[in-house]
Design a protein around this motif. Structure first.
Motif: not given
Length: 259
Positions: A122-142
């Motif tokens: 879903a984030e990859a699709m979001l990034n196509e629409k809004f390339p300026s938004i950086y994504w990262s997974p939250y640390v606790a889950h990792c």
């Protein structure tokens, strides 16, 4: 309030539970919206991070909380029942888009979600629409996933079983628990849970810190003369506590996961 009602006299009809609840809820919602609006100007000045916290309760309801972080602080904005949303990547992406547009596309710098495959897609699709938004997974889950993999190792899973046996025996015997709680610096043992890998290692660390208290107890006259000593489960408990290999393995694992 009662005096005011009686002063009116007969014929007064009191508000229903639903009318009172609705009015209070409406006022609280207005106050909440005003609070969010006061933060909005800071989002525009400094930029902000959207934090998406998806979780599942004991009745298997899928819920997603949306929070916005900026140097001003964290603001809870919305919570939705996402039972039908999390299954579809496109639907999940549309939900993200809707929230990003609510916050302001130019205000959002960063999006944080968990590391699940549907969220990443879903984030990859979001990034196509809004390339300026950086994504990262939250640390606790990792970290939880990393600890989960470590926990699958045979020697670690054996240790976890021993920690669980110690914890159950301690908390199922009031005499033992009362004795230990009187020891200087005693900390309650966190009970391991299958769904939260970190708790196993935290419990392991606390057990390791109580090594001398536990060993002192199993050799004490108080315990040997008590009826608990003759319990079948006490034999397993004592064998673990006096096993030097168990404590050596504890030390190794505690040091490995300490960072």
């Amino acid at each position: 309030m009662v005096d005011a009602i009686t002063a009116i006299g007969s014929g007064y009809k009191g508000l229903s539970y639903y009318a009172i609840r609705s009015n209070l809820l409406y006022e609280m919602k207005k106050e909440f919206n005003l609070l969010v609006e006061t933060f909005r100007k800071f989002w525009k000045e400094t930029g902000c991070t959207i934090m998406v916290d998806g979780w599942q309760d004991q009745r298997n309801r899928q819920l997603i909380n949306f929070l916005v972080y900026s140097p001003k602080g964290i603001t809870f904005v919305r919570s939705i029942d996402a039972f039908d949303v999390v299954k579809g990547v496109k639907t999940l992406c549309n939900l993200f888009i809707e929230f990003v547009e609510f916050v302001g596309v130019t205000n959002v710098v960063h999006l944080v979600t968990n590391n699940a495959a549907n969220y990443k897609a879903a984030e990859a699709m979001l990034n196509e629409k809004f390339p300026s938004i950086y994504w990262s997974p939250y640390v606790a889950h990792c970290l939880n996933l990393i600890l989960g993999d470590i926990g699958k190792m045979e020697n670690v899973s054996t240790l976890a079983k021993s920690v669980s046996d110690i914890t159950k025996f301690v908390y199922n015997n009031g005499f033992l628990l009362a004795w230990l709680r009187k020891r200087h610096g005693w900390k309650e043992i966190i009970r391991p849970r299958a769904t939260r890998f970190a708790t196993t290692f935290i419990a392991l660390k606390i057990i390791h810190e109580h090594k001398h208290d536990l060993q002192f107890f199993v050799t004490s006259r108080d315990f040997i003369d008590s009826r608990y000593y003759r319990d079948k489960k006490a034999k397993i408990f004592v064998e673990i506590v006096i096993d030097n290999r168990f404590w050596n393995d504890c030390t190794i694992i505690v040091n490995i996961v300490a960072p």
